[in-house]
Design an enzyme around this catalytic site. Structure first.
Site, PDB file in Angstrom:
ATOM      1  N   PHE A 254       0.788  -1.102   0.142  1.00  0.00           N
ATOM      2  CA  PHE A 254       0.082   0.104   0.030  1.00  0.00           C
ATOM      3  C   PHE A 254       0.738   1.066  -0.010  1.00  0.00           C
ATOM      4  CE2 PHE A 254       0.860  -0.166   4.546  1.00  0.00           C
ATOM      5  CZ  PHE A 254       0.907   1.207   4.797  1.00  0.00           C
ATOM      6  N   LYS A 255       2.094   1.126   0.427  1.00  0.00           N
ATOM      7  CA  LYS A 255       3.015   2.273   0.584  1.00  0.00           C
ATOM      8  C   LYS A 255       3.329   2.945  -0.921  1.00  0.00           C
ATOM      9  CE  LYS A 255       5.285   1.310   4.782  1.00  0.00           C
ATOM     10  NZ  LYS A 255       4.878  -0.160   5.299  1.00  0.00           N
ATOM     11  N   ASP A 256       2.707   2.272  -2.036  1.00  0.00           N
ATOM     12  CA  ASP A 256       3.015   2.845  -3.298  1.00  0.00           C
ATOM     13  C   ASP A 256       1.924   4.051  -3.471  1.00  0.00           C
ATOM     14  OD1 ASP A 256       4.852   1.195  -4.425  1.00  0.00           O
ATOM     15  OD2 ASP A 256       3.586  -0.379  -4.852  1.00  0.00           O
TER      16      ASP A 256
ATOM     17  N   ALA B  69       3.679   7.127  -1.593  1.00  0.00           N
ATOM     18  CA  ALA B  69       5.001   7.431  -2.214  1.00  0.00           C
ATOM     19  C   ALA B  69       4.595   8.126  -3.575  1.00  0.00           C
ATOM     20  CB  ALA B  69       5.946   6.086  -2.398  1.00  0.00           C
TER      21      ALA B  69
END
Ligand SMILES: *Cc1c(COP(=O)(O)O)cnc(C)c1O
Length: 434
Positions: free
Chosen positions: A107-109, A112
């Site tokens: 999910f950090k995409d 970022a």
């Protein structure tokens, strides 16, 4: 849009400054002055909006006064949100929100990529390039590298501890090239962080290079994470009925973004803070006493956090009143053995492959639903199971398929610059290059 620091609520900053600085000077965290309440009509008609349009409606309200024209907001979102967040139904009470369809499979995409687009936008018209320094212990670096890849006007320098990240994590950091440089530091993650900190304090560097950081507490990473709570709700086709979100948590960014979505008016009846053995937030919710601890290593290692950085934001949202926060958020923590058992159970019962982080979320939702009947619960699946291939294959005792975008990484050539943990070498390299 103006932002204040959780440590000084009367001193305001612009969105641009908050995004470039990451952290306020007083070491608090940036918070939006207002969280807009979205109209009931919008929430009722969510199904008429695409995922990107939902993001646009949120930002249009949130960014009021931030002087970003609406067409530019639209472009930022279209460039950042390029993959879906689908809901998978397990049964009438349990749903999975898959957040792993981006380039680094976590999910950090979302955070970022959105941060990269905002920084690039605010940096436009500058002749000199912006150099972003990132220290990583493995996972976050991959999302940041992919997020900034080929972003105009921005160079990214990733520092990681040599030999201390997994094979695929290293490939994610070191095979992109273009505007992403990877430095392999002979030392620990703490050494990498120290190098970055020292760079920001060095006058020679800061006077000749425009430096910025991309740490995980940047407000730009939190904002897009609120979009997918709406996107999830939309896919259930409910008629204003409220739902429960179970959020596998470490630094509590994801859960804090959910609290934003609730403030914006999404009918969320309950949040579940799901943790592994690192249970400082569930303990706080039980007792009203917050006691940070050293982190302990677990199977769901992206959640091994003993002093979650976003706790200050949660306290700020609830004005530090325990009895209201513990109504909105229930906390549960689980052991690795329980996590492994439930991964097998979810596969046997539903044929669904869940990763160790999502499994902690599933456990917490199941526990909650034992006493809260007929609730509709959504578990955030924060990473693709193939990111934890050896563990997942061992636990399920079967071979699992690796998505194309991860599989092709193995064959790519690694490019790094090797360095000691000595600052002078890093400084010379930066001065020569940029
Ligand atoms: C970062 C991460 C988490 C924890 O998210 P927070 O926002 O820090 O609570 C959970 N699962 C995975 C796979 C992660 O990478």
């Amino acid at each position: 849009m103006r932002l204040y620091s959780t440590k000084n609520t009367t001193n305001f900053t612009t969105l641009q400054e908050a995004v470039f600085k990451g952290l306020p000077d007083d070491n608090g965290l940036f918070m939006p002055e207002f969280i807009p309440q979205l109209s009931e009509i919008f929430i009722k008609n969510l199904k008429d909006y695409s995922f990107q349009e939902i993001g646009f409606e949120i930002c249009k309200q949130l960014f009021k006064g931030a002087t970003i024209p609406e067409p530019d907001i639209r472009t930022i979102i279209e460039k950042a949100i390029t993959f879906p967040a689908p809901i998978v139904r397990l049964d009438d009470e349990k749903y999975i929100l898959e957040l792993f369809h981006g380039p680094s499979l976590a999910f950090k995409d979302f955070g970022a990529r959105f941060m990269a687009q905002l920084m690039s936008y605010f940096n436009r018209g500058n002749d000199s390039e912006l150099v972003i320094l990132v220290a990583t212990s493995g996972d976050t670096g991959g999302a940041v590298a992919a997020g900034f890849y080929k972003t105009p006007g921005i160079q990214v320098v990733i520092l990681y501890p040599s030999g201390k990240v997994s094979f695929l994590q290293e490939k994610q950091l070191t095979t992109l090239g273009e505007n992403v440089a990877a430095i392999e530091v002979e030392g620990t993650f703490d050494d990498c962080q120290a190098l970055v900190k020292q760079a920001f304090l060095d006058k020679d560097l800061t006077s000749s290079i425009r430096l910025s950081s991309a740490n995980s507490i940047n407000i730009a990473r939190l904002i897009p994470q609120s979009f997918y709570y709406f996107e999830a709700y939309k896919q259930l086709f409910l008629n204003g009925e409220s739902v429960v979100f179970s959020v596998p948590s470490g630094n509590f960014g994801n859960l804090t973004a959910g609290l934003f979505a609730k403030r914006m008016g999404l009918p969320i009846q309950q949040f579940i803070a799901a943790t592994n053995a690192n249970n400082v937030v569930p303990s706080y919710l039980d007792s009203g006493v917050y006691t940070p601890l050293s982190s302990v290593p677990t199977l769901s290692n992206a959640m091994d956090v003993g002093n979650p950085s976003n706790f200050a934001r949660m306290m700020d949202l609830y004005c530090s009143t325990w009895n209201t926060i513990q109504k909105d958020i229930k906390g549960y923590s689980f052991t690795d053995t329980e996590t492994e058992t439930v991964m097998r159970k979810v596969f046997d019962r539903y044929g669904y492959l869940i990763d160790p982080h999502g499994a902690v979320g599933y456990l917490a939702l199941s526990e909650y639903q034992k006493t809260n009947f007929r609730t509709k619960g959504i578990v955030l699946e924060t990473a693709h199971p193939s990111k934890f291939l050896p563990d997942v294959e061992r636990i399920l005792n079967k071979k699992i398929e690796v998505p194309e975008r991860l599989a092709t990484l193995s064959g790519r050539q690694k490019h790094t610059v090797k360095m000691s943990a000595q600052f002078d070498q890093f400084k010379d390299w930066l001065l020569r290059l940029y």
